[in-house]
Design a protein around this motif. Structure first.
Motif, PDB file in Angstrom:
ATOM      1  N   MET A 256      20.038   5.111  -9.513  1.00  0.00           N
ATOM      2  CA  MET A 256      19.489   4.129 -10.935  1.00  0.00           C
ATOM      3  C   MET A 256      21.008   4.365 -10.935  1.00  0.00           C
ATOM      4  O   MET A 256      21.764   4.944 -11.727  1.00  0.00           O
ATOM      5  CB  MET A 256      19.199   4.494 -12.112  1.00  0.00           C
ATOM      6  CG  MET A 256      17.414   4.223 -11.280  1.00  0.00           C
ATOM      7  SD  MET A 256      16.853   2.217 -10.832  1.00  0.00           S
ATOM      8  CE  MET A 256      16.408   1.765 -12.658  1.00  0.00           C
ATOM      9  N   MET A 257      21.913   3.114 -11.054  1.00  0.00           N
ATOM     10  CA  MET A 257      22.982   2.918 -11.591  1.00  0.00           C
ATOM     11  C   MET A 257      23.325   2.026 -12.501  1.00  0.00           C
ATOM     12  O   MET A 257      22.822   0.887 -12.154  1.00  0.00           O
ATOM     13  CB  MET A 257      23.987   2.759 -10.340  1.00  0.00           C
ATOM     14  CG  MET A 257      24.790   3.687  -9.427  1.00  0.00           C
ATOM     15  SD  MET A 257      25.598   3.661  -8.274  1.00  0.00           S
ATOM     16  CE  MET A 257      25.437   5.184  -7.412  1.00  0.00           C
ATOM     17  N   ALA A 258      24.633   2.379 -13.853  1.00  0.00           N
ATOM     18  CA  ALA A 258      24.915   1.335 -15.041  1.00  0.00           C
ATOM     19  C   ALA A 258      25.760   0.391 -14.337  1.00  0.00           C
ATOM     20  O   ALA A 258      26.098  -0.188 -13.907  1.00  0.00           O
ATOM     21  CB  ALA A 258      24.162   1.410 -15.929  1.00  0.00           C
ATOM     22  N   CYS A 259      27.151   1.779 -14.808  1.00  0.00           N
ATOM     23  CA  CYS A 259      28.304   1.318 -14.507  1.00  0.00           C
ATOM     24  C   CYS A 259      28.748   1.147 -13.585  1.00  0.00           C
ATOM     25  O   CYS A 259      29.648   0.547 -12.929  1.00  0.00           O
ATOM     26  CB  CYS A 259      29.076   2.253 -15.767  1.00  0.00           C
ATOM     27  SG  CYS A 259      29.465   3.548 -14.464  1.00  0.00           S
ATOM     28  N   GLY A 260      28.287   1.633 -12.617  1.00  0.00           N
ATOM     29  CA  GLY A 260      29.460   2.408 -11.193  1.00  0.00           C
ATOM     30  C   GLY A 260      30.227   2.838 -10.291  1.00  0.00           C
ATOM     31  O   GLY A 260      30.673   2.953  -9.808  1.00  0.00           O
ATOM     32  N   MET A 261      30.886   2.947 -12.382  1.00  0.00           N
ATOM     33  CA  MET A 261      32.573   3.723 -11.213  1.00  0.00           C
ATOM     34  C   MET A 261      33.025   4.797 -12.588  1.00  0.00           C
ATOM     35  O   MET A 261      33.619   5.358 -12.647  1.00  0.00           O
ATOM     36  CB  MET A 261      32.969   2.293 -11.915  1.00  0.00           C
ATOM     37  CG  MET A 261      33.375   1.867 -13.369  1.00  0.00           C
ATOM     38  SD  MET A 261      34.055   0.201 -12.901  1.00  0.00           S
ATOM     39  CE  MET A 261      35.344   1.321 -12.824  1.00  0.00           C
ATOM     40  N   GLY A 262      31.880   6.040 -13.441  1.00  0.00           N
ATOM     41  CA  GLY A 262      31.816   7.238 -13.142  1.00  0.00           C
ATOM     42  C   GLY A 262      31.927   6.989 -14.648  1.00  0.00           C
ATOM     43  O   GLY A 262      32.134   8.699 -15.589  1.00  0.00           O
ATOM     44  N   THR A 263      31.418   6.085 -15.495  1.00  0.00           N
ATOM     45  CA  THR A 263      31.453   5.714 -17.208  1.00  0.00           C
ATOM     46  C   THR A 263      30.014   6.518 -17.969  1.00  0.00           C
ATOM     47  O   THR A 263      30.163   7.267 -18.547  1.00  0.00           O
ATOM     48  CB  THR A 263      32.245   4.648 -17.565  1.00  0.00           C
ATOM     49  OG1 THR A 263      33.366   4.647 -17.167  1.00  0.00           O
ATOM     50  CG2 THR A 263      32.193   5.178 -18.596  1.00  0.00           C
ATOM     51  N   CYS A 264      28.823   5.921 -17.568  1.00  0.00           N
ATOM     52  CA  CYS A 264      28.182   6.194 -18.008  1.00  0.00           C
ATOM     53  C   CYS A 264      26.902   6.917 -17.558  1.00  0.00           C
ATOM     54  O   CYS A 264      25.741   7.555 -18.270  1.00  0.00           O
ATOM     55  CB  CYS A 264      27.481   5.054 -18.036  1.00  0.00           C
ATOM     56  SG  CYS A 264      26.121   4.243 -16.247  1.00  0.00           S
ATOM     57  N   GLN A 265      27.161   7.678 -16.329  1.00  0.00           N
ATOM     58  CA  GLN A 265      26.526   8.962 -15.663  1.00  0.00           C
ATOM     59  C   GLN A 265      25.311   9.000 -16.232  1.00  0.00           C
ATOM     60  O   GLN A 265      24.376   9.730 -15.757  1.00  0.00           O
ATOM     61  CB  GLN A 265      26.904  10.117 -17.366  1.00  0.00           C
ATOM     62  CG  GLN A 265      27.809  10.559 -17.983  1.00  0.00           C
ATOM     63  CD  GLN A 265      29.002  11.017 -17.083  1.00  0.00           C
ATOM     64  OE1 GLN A 265      28.731  12.931 -17.264  1.00  0.00           O
ATOM     65  NE2 GLN A 265      30.307  10.935 -16.626  1.00  0.00           N
ATOM     66  N   SER A 266      24.883   8.434 -15.631  1.00  0.00           N
ATOM     67  CA  SER A 266      23.333   7.926 -15.237  1.00  0.00           C
ATOM     68  C   SER A 266      22.873   7.923 -13.681  1.00  0.00           C
ATOM     69  O   SER A 266      21.869   7.959 -13.477  1.00  0.00           O
ATOM     70  CB  SER A 266      22.874   6.226 -15.612  1.00  0.00           C
ATOM     71  OG  SER A 266      23.659   5.139 -14.398  1.00  0.00           O
ATOM     72  N   CYS A 267      23.965   8.235 -13.238  1.00  0.00           N
ATOM     73  CA  CYS A 267      23.811   8.142 -11.568  1.00  0.00           C
ATOM     74  C   CYS A 267      23.359   9.905 -11.555  1.00  0.00           C
ATOM     75  O   CYS A 267      23.798   9.864  -9.586  1.00  0.00           O
ATOM     76  CB  CYS A 267      24.616   7.516 -11.000  1.00  0.00           C
ATOM     77  SG  CYS A 267      26.367   7.518 -10.908  1.00  0.00           S
ATOM     78  N   VAL A 268      23.255  10.883 -11.778  1.00  0.00           N
ATOM     79  CA  VAL A 268      23.810  12.301 -11.059  1.00  0.00           C
ATOM     80  C   VAL A 268      22.658  12.591  -9.793  1.00  0.00           C
ATOM     81  O   VAL A 268      21.721  12.454 -10.291  1.00  0.00           O
ATOM     82  CB  VAL A 268      23.485  13.411 -12.412  1.00  0.00           C
ATOM     83  CG1 VAL A 268      24.264  13.320 -13.661  1.00  0.00           C
ATOM     84  CG2 VAL A 268      22.404  12.820 -13.276  1.00  0.00           C
ATOM     85  N   ARG A 283      26.924  15.626 -10.026  1.00  0.00           N
ATOM     86  CA  ARG A 283      27.582  15.045  -9.742  1.00  0.00           C
ATOM     87  C   ARG A 283      27.421  13.977  -9.743  1.00  0.00           C
ATOM     88  O   ARG A 283      25.463  13.659  -9.728  1.00  0.00           O
ATOM     89  CB  ARG A 283      28.127  15.705  -8.045  1.00  0.00           C
ATOM     90  CG  ARG A 283      28.826  16.762  -7.845  1.00  0.00           C
ATOM     91  CD  ARG A 283      30.586  17.027  -7.735  1.00  0.00           C
ATOM     92  NE  ARG A 283      30.712  17.749  -7.803  1.00  0.00           N
ATOM     93  CZ  ARG A 283      31.350  18.240  -8.945  1.00  0.00           C
ATOM     94  NH1 ARG A 283      31.382  18.598 -10.009  1.00  0.00           N
ATOM     95  NH2 ARG A 283      31.811  19.678  -8.368  1.00  0.00           N
ATOM     96  N   LEU A 284      28.305  12.545  -9.675  1.00  0.00           N
ATOM     97  CA  LEU A 284      28.033  11.314 -10.099  1.00  0.00           C
ATOM     98  C   LEU A 284      27.435  10.585  -8.446  1.00  0.00           C
ATOM     99  O   LEU A 284      28.712  10.525  -7.467  1.00  0.00           O
ATOM    100  CB  LEU A 284      28.696  10.220 -10.930  1.00  0.00           C
ATOM    101  CG  LEU A 284      29.399  11.469 -12.010  1.00  0.00           C
ATOM    102  CD1 LEU A 284      30.095  10.802 -12.763  1.00  0.00           C
ATOM    103  CD2 LEU A 284      28.241  10.763 -12.954  1.00  0.00           C
ATOM    104  N   CYS A 285      26.209  10.315  -8.590  1.00  0.00           N
ATOM    105  CA  CYS A 285      26.468   9.721  -7.100  1.00  0.00           C
ATOM    106  C   CYS A 285      27.311   8.250  -6.763  1.00  0.00           C
ATOM    107  O   CYS A 285      27.941   7.520  -5.840  1.00  0.00           O
ATOM    108  CB  CYS A 285      25.140   8.901  -6.790  1.00  0.00           C
ATOM    109  SG  CYS A 285      24.071   7.611  -5.911  1.00  0.00           S
ATOM    110  N   CYS A 286      27.952   7.985  -8.086  1.00  0.00           N
ATOM    111  CA  CYS A 286      28.598   6.405  -7.676  1.00  0.00           C
ATOM    112  C   CYS A 286      29.875   6.282  -7.656  1.00  0.00           C
ATOM    113  O   CYS A 286      30.900   6.097  -6.323  1.00  0.00           O
ATOM    114  CB  CYS A 286      28.636   5.144  -8.723  1.00  0.00           C
ATOM    115  SG  CYS A 286      29.191   6.146 -10.590  1.00  0.00           S
ATOM    116  N   THR A 287      30.876   7.545  -7.856  1.00  0.00           N
ATOM    117  CA  THR A 287      32.602   8.231  -7.901  1.00  0.00           C
ATOM    118  C   THR A 287      32.103   9.000  -6.899  1.00  0.00           C
ATOM    119  O   THR A 287      33.124   9.309  -5.697  1.00  0.00           O
ATOM    120  CB  THR A 287      32.873   8.479  -8.889  1.00  0.00           C
ATOM    121  OG1 THR A 287      32.110   9.506  -9.505  1.00  0.00           O
ATOM    122  CG2 THR A 287      33.150   7.121  -9.722  1.00  0.00           C
TER     123      THR A 287
HETATM  124  S1  FES Z   1      26.735   4.756 -12.913  1.00  0.00           S
HETATM  125 FE1  FES Z   1      27.786   5.586 -14.284  1.00  0.00          FE
HETATM  126  S2  FES Z   1      28.607   7.425 -14.083  1.00  0.00           S
HETATM  127 FE2  FES Z   1      27.357   6.198 -11.902  1.00  0.00          FE
END
Ligand code: FES
Ligand SMILES: Cc1cc2nc3c(=O)[nH]c(=O)nc-3n(C[C@H](O)[C@H](O)[C@H](O)COP(=O)(O)OP(=O)(O)OC[C@H]3O[C@@H](n4cnc5c(N)ncnc54)[C@H](O)[C@@H]3O)c2cc1C
Length: 301
Positions: A256-268, A283-287
């Protein structure tokens, strides 16, 4: 278009070229965009699933951008065509399914780390299921263009949920890959289709079909590499199998992702790390991903 010079990602206004159903609950749309940065298979875009200029309310769409893998990408001078295949899941994907040619769509990308095309391994096995199949289509084309022999194992819950185009002249077999799927046949990649309910091809998951194929064909294949994307249980089984045969394996995780670029930490995701006292780190799945070496992933399924 606003491009960050450091990462070469940006927000782009695109135009819908086509938008058509692929199977019972998947749609495929193609977007055209100018000056899209260098992008590789495994990377994804964050799609704004509502009117690009509608800042205040999402209307029928979704407020937060939704992540989608790139299923295909072609370039003609400054114009890039991006193909996305998605399952109808909720608000955002329903909004996408109603797009018409000529409509405008805002995308943010390219995002994430791509697959690595292992130079020293001439054979590539692709193992994917359901919504995990789209990035593997573009990967297969890139692997073939780099001269590799590629065999794909593609799974779905049932025949009418396979988000791929059947090649009507080619047979689907339960134990042998054939050129039965247009998206893969176009670049010379045979596919062994599997369905959970046995309505088409091998009865079982793509990982089970791959296991049976490996048991029948190989003791250990040190010249191969495995790429996988799909449900965690399927990728986990594929990763275990690859390890058993001593074949390196890259998995494309979906979180599950919100920002997709390393800011929200929702995709650990938890990643093995011997230098940490716990033996693992977040680690972050998005970055850091979505593509990881399967040996470092701690599976939660
Ligand atoms: S989706 Fe926001 S940090 Fe990965
Ligand atoms: C890197 C990445 C690449 C992806 N690529 C593709 C792709 O190529 N094709 C495709 O069909 N889908 C893909 N997805 C999943 C896709 O992003 C979601 O299906 C989409 O965001 C759903 O949006 P929605 O507004 O329609 O659903 P929502 O209304 O947001 O959600 C509806 C339901 O689906 C669940 N859900 C939403 N997103 C996810 C998710 N990521 N994982 C599990 N459950 C979820 C929600 O919990 C909710 O129950 C990808 C996801 C990631 C992280």
């Amino acid at each position: 278009m606003h491009v960050s010079a450091e990462t070469q990602k940006g927000v782009f206004l695109t135009r819908v070229v086509t938008n058509d159903p692929v199977c019972r609950d998947h749609w495929r749309f193609v977007l055209e965009v100018r000056d899209f940065p260098l992008t590789e298979p495994g990377q994804f875009v964050q799609v704004l699933c509502r009117e690009p200029n509608d800042d205040a309310t999402p209307g029928d769409g979704a407020y937060i951008r939704r992540p989608f893998s790139i299923a295909g990408l072609s370039r003609d001078n400054r114009v890039t065509r991006i193909e996305i295949i998605h399952r109808l899941v909720g608000r955002g994907t329903h909004w996408l399914s109603h797009l018409n040619p000529g409509d405008s769509v805002s995308i943010l990308g390219p995002l994430g780390h791509p697959f690595t095309l292992a130079e020293d391994r001439p054979t590539a096995y692709i193992v994917g299921g359901g919504c995990g199949l789209p990035p593997l289509i573009w990967l297969a084309r890139a692997l073939r263009a780099s001269g590799k022999t590629v065999i794909a194992f593609c799974g779905a819950r049932s025949a009418d949920l396979l988000p791929l185009t059947r090649h009507r002249q080619a047979q689907v077999l339960t134990d042998q890959p054939t050129l039965a799927v247009t998206e893969f046949a176009d670049c010379g990649v045979p596919v062994l289709i599997s369905t959970d309910d046995g309505s088409l091809g091998f009865a079982g998951s793509a990982a089970q079909a791959f296991a049976r194929y490996l048991h029948a064909h190989l003791e250990e294949d040190s010249s191969a590499v495995v790429y996988s994307c799909g449900p965690d249980a399927m990728m986990h089984a594929t990763a275990d199998l690859a390890e058993q045969y001593n074949i390196p394996c890259q998995v494309c995780l979906e979180r599950m992702m919100a920002c997709g670029m390393g800011t929200c930490q929702s995709c650990v995701v938890r990643i093995r790390d011997a230098s940490d006292p716990k033996g693992w780190v977040y680690r972050l799945c998005c970055t850091d991903g979505p593509v990881f070496d399967s040996r470092v992933v701690i599976w939660e399924n």
